[in-house]
Design an enzyme around this catalytic site. Structure first.
Site, PDB file in Angstrom:
ATOM      1  N   GLU A 138       0.612  -1.063  -0.019  1.00 49.65           N
ATOM      2  CA  GLU A 138      -0.023  -0.069   0.012  1.00 49.65           C
ATOM      3  C   GLU A 138       0.718   1.186   0.240  1.00 49.65           C
ATOM      4  O   GLU A 138       1.984   1.271   0.751  1.00 49.65           O
ATOM      5  CB  GLU A 138      -0.962   0.055   1.255  1.00 49.65           C
ATOM      6  CG  GLU A 138      -1.789  -1.076   1.352  1.00 49.65           C
ATOM      7  CD  GLU A 138      -2.627  -1.121   2.754  1.00 49.65           C
ATOM      8  OE1 GLU A 138      -3.275  -2.336   2.925  1.00 49.65           O
ATOM      9  OE2 GLU A 138      -2.628  -0.323   3.468  1.00 49.65           O
ATOM     10  N   CYS A 192       3.195   8.416   1.649  1.00 50.86           N
ATOM     11  CA  CYS A 192       3.666   7.197   2.658  1.00 50.86           C
ATOM     12  C   CYS A 192       3.946   5.971   1.879  1.00 50.86           C
ATOM     13  O   CYS A 192       3.087   5.519   1.134  1.00 50.86           O
ATOM     14  CB  CYS A 192       2.495   7.037   3.677  1.00 50.86           C
ATOM     15  SG  CYS A 192       2.750   5.614   4.915  1.00 50.86           S
ATOM     16  N   CYS A 212       5.595  -7.770   7.110  1.00 46.17           N
ATOM     17  CA  CYS A 212       6.652  -7.318   8.134  1.00 46.17           C
ATOM     18  C   CYS A 212       6.875  -8.311   9.056  1.00 46.17           C
ATOM     19  O   CYS A 212       5.855  -8.925   9.551  1.00 46.17           O
ATOM     20  CB  CYS A 212       6.108  -6.031   8.842  1.00 46.17           C
ATOM     21  SG  CYS A 212       7.235  -5.384  10.138  1.00 46.17           S
ATOM     22  N   CYS A 239       4.325  -6.093  15.381  1.00 46.21           N
ATOM     23  CA  CYS A 239       3.860  -5.228  16.482  1.00 46.21           C
ATOM     24  C   CYS A 239       2.420  -5.736  16.557  1.00 46.21           C
ATOM     25  O   CYS A 239       1.533  -5.834  15.705  1.00 46.21           O
ATOM     26  CB  CYS A 239       3.834  -3.870  16.067  1.00 46.21           C
ATOM     27  SG  CYS A 239       5.478  -3.301  15.637  1.00 46.21           S
ATOM     28  N   CYS A 281      -0.653  -3.696  14.668  1.00 41.66           N
ATOM     29  CA  CYS A 281      -0.317  -3.477  13.554  1.00 41.66           C
ATOM     30  C   CYS A 281      -0.891  -4.447  12.378  1.00 41.66           C
ATOM     31  O   CYS A 281      -0.576  -5.841  12.580  1.00 41.66           O
ATOM     32  CB  CYS A 281       0.956  -3.103  13.120  1.00 41.66           C
ATOM     33  SG  CYS A 281       1.394  -3.120  11.418  1.00 41.66           S
ATOM     34  N   CYS A 299      -3.455   0.059   8.428  1.00 38.66           N
ATOM     35  CA  CYS A 299      -2.631  -0.277   7.254  1.00 38.66           C
ATOM     36  C   CYS A 299      -2.336  -1.434   7.247  1.00 38.66           C
ATOM     37  O   CYS A 299      -2.441  -2.428   8.138  1.00 38.66           O
ATOM     38  CB  CYS A 299      -1.181   0.482   7.652  1.00 38.66           C
ATOM     39  SG  CYS A 299       0.069   0.245   6.742  1.00 38.66           S
TER      40      CYS A 299
HETATM   41  S1  SF4 Z   1       4.144  -0.968  12.916  1.00 42.52           S
HETATM   42 FE1  SF4 Z   1       3.579  -2.716  11.569  1.00 42.52          FE
HETATM   43  S2  SF4 Z   1       4.991  -2.473   9.868  1.00 42.52           S
HETATM   44 FE2  SF4 Z   1       5.895  -1.178  11.347  1.00 42.52          FE
HETATM   45  S3  SF4 Z   1       7.622  -2.327  12.266  1.00 42.52           S
HETATM   46 FE3  SF4 Z   1       5.390  -2.749  13.666  1.00 42.52          FE
HETATM   47  S4  SF4 Z   1       4.554  -4.745  12.363  1.00 42.52           S
HETATM   48 FE4  SF4 Z   1       6.018  -3.870  11.162  1.00 42.52          FE
END
Ligand code: SF4
Length: 384
Positions: A92, A105, A112, A116, A119, A341
């Site tokens: 994205e 962005c 990833c 997190c 996220c 996101c």
């Molecule tokens: S917020 Fe999401 S994209 Fe950013 S480092 Fe953490 S898991 Fe990865």
């Protein structure tokens, strides 16, 4: 042999490529300007390049754009693209127009690995690093398609934030050449303060970035102590807060007039109490030049987390502001289309996994009340 993708190169890389073709550096500079400043894809268009060079390039090189899977356009001009990066993966990219700037962005990875808790991208896991050309293709496409849409030859994107999908510092070797193209006067010509890298805290790479390309730095903090941050940002177990703050201080040594933006996603009953705000003040005040960006959480089903109430966010902000810490609260945007996101990209991945038959759909253009960037809502605001 496959043609080289010229979006892979910073100016030095393109000069080396041109040298292999027997061409001088100034030819590489001309080519670079055609690609990044004028958005040209067709070598025949590049009228001031010698015909002999254009002939050499055709067949040996190309400007490889990413296929667009969908485009969402909001009433306020925010645009969100979903790009196909192959094997059922999508990324994205979001453009957020404001009165005095236009911010893009950009994603750095498909998925990833950091994971997190708050996220959506993190919940999908990691697929692969993007190449430099795939990082730059997002900027290249966004800038030049927006110019066409707005019927202007002026620059539309004034700020770039590496805050989309992925941890940019875990894709360092592809990231740095892309940053250089953004900063290059023959490329996008952005000042280093208008290009921000957001990291969850990859300490050794923060040090390397300081040496190689010290753009603005944003750090996803989200908690004032290690036990809580260990839970929210698992990378904290490897690089705990004290080490991270030391890296921030070293980073600022390279640019003493700068500051670090700390992002703090507000999660109801998890990290949003006044006591934790006080702890945050103790952690940061007088220690590191910084700004706090409080981000209302964009809920998604798998997280099991809730957004803090406005009152809670305001109370938290007040503690910080009263302590003299510059604090902003990000406006929530994009709730109506994709709460967090990575959700659009996640849907593509799910479809592929479920049916193992993702075919590249024609571009879907949605024009509805998308208010802004979910990616940006998750991360920080743009800096000057
Ligand atoms: S917020 Fe999401 S994209 Fe950013 S480092 Fe953490 S898991 Fe990865």
């Amino acid at each position: 042999m496959n043609p080289a993708n010229l979006l892979e190169f910073d100016l030095d890389g393109l000069a080396a490529f041109c040298e292999q073709l027997g061409e001088k550096r100034f030819r590489a500079t001309q080519l670079f300007r055609w690609i990044h400043q004028k958005g040209a894809r067709d070598f025949a268009q590049m009228s001031d390049l010698a015909k002999s060079l254009r002939d050499k390039l055709s067949g040996r090189a190309e400007i490889r754009a990413l296929p667009v899977l969908s485009e969402h356009v909001s009433g306020d001009g925010t645009v969100k693209w979903l790009f196909d990066v192959g094997s059922g993966n999508a990324i994205e990219t979001v453009f957020i127009p404001e009165d005095d700037r236009g911010t893009l962005c950009i994603s750095s990875q498909a998925g990833c690995a950091v994971g997190c808790r708050f996220c959506s991208t993190g919940h999908q896991g990691f697929s692969r690093n993007l190449q430099t050309g795939e990082i730059l293709a997002q900027l290249w496409y966004a800038e030049h398609s927006l110019r066409k849409r707005l019927n202007t030859s002026e620059r539309v994107i004034t700020n770039v934030v590496m805050m989309g999908m992925g941890e940019p510092l875990q894709n360092y070797s592809a990231l740095v050449p892309a940053l250089r193209v953004m900063l290059d006067d023959h490329g996008y010509g952005l000042s280093r303060r208008r290009v921000a890298v957001s990291t969850s805290g990859v300490v050794p790479m923060i040090d390397r970035l300081r040496e190689d390309c010290p753009v603005a730095l944003a750090v996803s903090l989200h908690a004032p102590n290690d036990p809580l941050r260990d839970e929210l940002v698992p990378l904290n177990r490897k690089y705990p807060i004290a080490e991270l703050l030391q890296a921030c201080l070293r980073y600022l040594e390279a640019a003493p007039r700068d500051f670090i933006t700390f992002e703090y996603c507000m999660l109801e009953g998890v990290n949003d109490t006044p006591e934790l705000a006080v702890e945050l003040v103790r952690l940061l005040r007088g220690k590191v030049a910084c700004k706090l960006n409080l981000i209302p959480f964009n809920p998604f089903p798998a997280s099991g987390l809730k957004r803090s109430s406005n009152a809670r966010v305001q109370a938290f902000a007040k503690v910080l502001i009263d302590a003299g810490i510059v604090t902003t609260v990000r406006k929530t945007r994009g709730d109506d289309i994709d709460a967090a996101c990575g959700q659009l990209a996640g849907e593509v991945q799910d479809r592929t996994n479920a049916k193992n038959r993702m075919t590249r759909a024609p571009i879907t253009v949605h024009r509805r009340g998308l208010e802004g960037s979910a990616a940006m809502a998750r991360h920080t605001e743009t800096k000057q």
